[in-house]
Design a protein around this motif. Structure first.
Motif, PDB file in Angstrom:
ATOM      1  N   GLN A  57       0.897  -1.276  -0.151  1.00 29.87           N
ATOM      2  CA  GLN A  57      -0.165   0.181  -0.047  1.00 29.87           C
ATOM      3  C   GLN A  57       0.924   1.187   0.119  1.00 29.87           C
ATOM      4  OE1 GLN A  57      -2.783  -0.656   3.358  1.00 29.87           O
ATOM      5  NE2 GLN A  57      -4.216  -1.554   1.737  1.00 29.87           N
ATOM      6  N   SER A  58       2.096   1.230   0.633  1.00 29.63           N
ATOM      7  CA  SER A  58       3.004   2.440   0.721  1.00 29.63           C
ATOM      8  C   SER A  58       3.547   2.724  -0.762  1.00 29.63           C
ATOM      9  CB  SER A  58       3.978   2.335   1.729  1.00 29.63           C
ATOM     10  OG  SER A  58       4.679   1.313   1.571  1.00 29.63           O
ATOM     11  N   ARG A  59       3.444   1.570  -1.385  1.00 32.14           N
ATOM     12  CA  ARG A  59       4.373   1.837  -2.912  1.00 32.14           C
ATOM     13  C   ARG A  59       3.364   2.295  -3.790  1.00 32.14           C
ATOM     14  NH1 ARG A  59       8.199   1.438   0.224  1.00 32.14           N
ATOM     15  NH2 ARG A  59      10.013   0.289  -0.173  1.00 32.14           N
ATOM     16  N   PHE A  60       1.931   1.908  -3.413  1.00 31.21           N
ATOM     17  CA  PHE A  60       1.049   2.247  -4.713  1.00 31.21           C
ATOM     18  C   PHE A  60       0.910   3.865  -4.576  1.00 31.21           C
ATOM     19  CE2 PHE A  60      -3.314   3.537  -5.900  1.00 31.21           C
ATOM     20  CZ  PHE A  60      -3.481   2.751  -6.848  1.00 31.21           C
ATOM     21  N   CYS A  61       1.092   4.426  -5.931  1.00 35.12           N
ATOM     22  CA  CYS A  61       1.103   5.524  -6.148  1.00 35.12           C
ATOM     23  C   CYS A  61      -0.347   6.062  -6.837  1.00 35.12           C
ATOM     24  CB  CYS A  61       2.290   6.259  -7.018  1.00 35.12           C
ATOM     25  SG  CYS A  61       2.151   7.908  -7.224  1.00 35.12           S
ATOM     26  N   SER A  62      -1.351   6.451  -6.207  1.00 33.79           N
ATOM     27  CA  SER A  62      -2.549   6.707  -7.126  1.00 33.79           C
ATOM     28  C   SER A  62      -2.575   7.817  -7.822  1.00 33.79           C
ATOM     29  CB  SER A  62      -3.629   7.358  -5.983  1.00 33.79           C
ATOM     30  OG  SER A  62      -3.046   8.378  -5.191  1.00 33.79           O
ATOM     31  N   ALA A  63      -1.698   8.767  -7.873  1.00 33.77           N
ATOM     32  CA  ALA A  63      -1.286   9.672  -8.936  1.00 33.77           C
ATOM     33  C   ALA A  63      -1.211   9.007 -10.390  1.00 33.77           C
ATOM     34  CB  ALA A  63      -0.214  10.866  -8.493  1.00 33.77           C
ATOM     35  N   TYR A  65      -2.443   6.400 -11.252  1.00 31.86           N
ATOM     36  CA  TYR A  65      -3.716   5.735 -11.929  1.00 31.86           C
ATOM     37  C   TYR A  65      -5.081   6.587 -11.962  1.00 31.86           C
ATOM     38  CZ  TYR A  65      -0.776   1.499 -11.395  1.00 31.86           C
ATOM     39  OH  TYR A  65       0.333   0.609 -11.422  1.00 31.86           O
ATOM     40  N   LYS A  66      -4.741   7.874 -11.757  1.00 30.53           N
ATOM     41  CA  LYS A  66      -5.878   8.810 -11.534  1.00 30.53           C
ATOM     42  C   LYS A  66      -6.656   8.929 -12.779  1.00 30.53           C
ATOM     43  CE  LYS A  66      -6.947  13.305  -9.588  1.00 30.53           C
ATOM     44  NZ  LYS A  66      -6.607  14.518  -8.987  1.00 30.53           N
ATOM     45  N   SER A  67      -5.872   8.787 -14.015  1.00 32.48           N
ATOM     46  CA  SER A  67      -6.654   9.137 -15.244  1.00 32.48           C
ATOM     47  C   SER A  67      -7.660   7.790 -15.490  1.00 32.48           C
ATOM     48  CB  SER A  67      -5.484   8.979 -16.438  1.00 32.48           C
ATOM     49  OG  SER A  67      -4.750   8.016 -16.361  1.00 32.48           O
ATOM     50  N   LEU A  68      -7.316   6.838 -14.733  1.00 35.46           N
ATOM     51  CA  LEU A  68      -8.301   5.574 -15.038  1.00 35.46           C
ATOM     52  C   LEU A  68      -9.250   5.363 -13.841  1.00 35.46           C
ATOM     53  CD1 LEU A  68      -5.105   3.027 -15.692  1.00 35.46           C
ATOM     54  CD2 LEU A  68      -6.405   4.106 -17.317  1.00 35.46           C
ATOM     55  N   GLY A  69      -9.258   6.333 -13.070  1.00 35.00           N
ATOM     56  CA  GLY A  69     -10.444   6.393 -11.963  1.00 35.00           C
ATOM     57  C   GLY A  69      -9.855   5.429 -10.720  1.00 35.00           C
ATOM     58  N   ILE A  70      -8.855   4.913 -10.727  1.00 33.82           N
ATOM     59  CA  ILE A  70      -8.436   4.281  -9.699  1.00 33.82           C
ATOM     60  C   ILE A  70      -7.718   5.137  -8.418  1.00 33.82           C
ATOM     61  CG2 ILE A  70      -6.634   2.320  -9.002  1.00 33.82           C
ATOM     62  CD1 ILE A  70      -7.170   1.341 -11.810  1.00 33.82           C
ATOM     63  N   THR A  71      -8.235   4.981  -7.388  1.00 36.98           N
ATOM     64  CA  THR A  71      -7.710   5.937  -6.263  1.00 36.98           C
ATOM     65  C   THR A  71      -7.210   5.027  -5.122  1.00 36.98           C
ATOM     66  OG1 THR A  71     -10.108   5.743  -5.129  1.00 36.98           O
ATOM     67  CG2 THR A  71      -9.618   7.752  -6.664  1.00 36.98           C
ATOM     68  N   GLY A  72      -7.131   3.886  -5.229  1.00 35.49           N
ATOM     69  CA  GLY A  72      -6.624   3.146  -4.217  1.00 35.49           C
ATOM     70  C   GLY A  72      -6.532   1.605  -4.558  1.00 35.49           C
ATOM     71  N   ILE A  73      -6.084   0.817  -3.711  1.00 33.35           N
ATOM     72  CA  ILE A  73      -5.865  -0.638  -3.932  1.00 33.35           C
ATOM     73  C   ILE A  73      -6.534  -1.253  -2.744  1.00 33.35           C
ATOM     74  CG2 ILE A  73      -4.139  -0.722  -5.284  1.00 33.35           C
ATOM     75  CD1 ILE A  73      -2.279  -1.435  -3.197  1.00 33.35           C
ATOM     76  N   LYS A  74      -7.019  -2.623  -3.053  1.00 34.21           N
ATOM     77  CA  LYS A  74      -7.594  -3.399  -1.802  1.00 34.21           C
ATOM     78  C   LYS A  74      -6.793  -4.707  -1.958  1.00 34.21           C
ATOM     79  CE  LYS A  74     -11.729  -5.980  -0.161  1.00 34.21           C
ATOM     80  NZ  LYS A  74     -13.267  -6.426  -0.497  1.00 34.21           N
TER      81      LYS A  74
END
Length: 102
Positions: A57-63, A65-74
């Motif tokens: 989760q700390s390595r995931f950069c939401s910026a 994937y923002k253009s794809l509408g992805i704001t986070g991971i589960k």
């Protein structure tokens, strides 16, 4: 009502088929490696599970994937890989390093 039960039945059946296929794949990997590789599914109570989940989760950069509408991971599952050969090589190298220090 029967339609709802039928839809539920097919959904559960597909889930079970998917899980069985996944489990067979993992067991085949262990078998093909002669027991040198083993997969362990983590539980949320395991210390290593939480550490791994936090790392991912700390390595995931939401910026990114923002253009794809992805704001986070589960995180649904985390597997720990036990590799006897790599562990043995690591321990041999560690022994050599420790002998140099003595």
């Amino acid at each position: 009502e029967i339609d709802k039960v039928d839809v539920w039945h097919h959904s559960v059946r597909n889930s079970v088929k998917k899980e069985v296929k996944s489990t067979i794949g993992k067991l085949m990997l262990e078998l093909e490696c002669g027991g040198n590789v083993r997969l362990e599914e983590g539980q949320s109570g395991d210390i290593w599970y939480n550490s791994c989940a936090e790392l991912v989760q700390s390595r995931f950069c939401s910026a990114d994937y923002k253009s794809l509408g992805i704001t986070g991971i589960k995180i649904n599952r985390i597997y720990r890989i036990h590799n006897r050969i790599l562990r043995q090589l690591y321990e041999e190298k560690l022994d050599v390093l420790l002998e140099r220090e003595s």
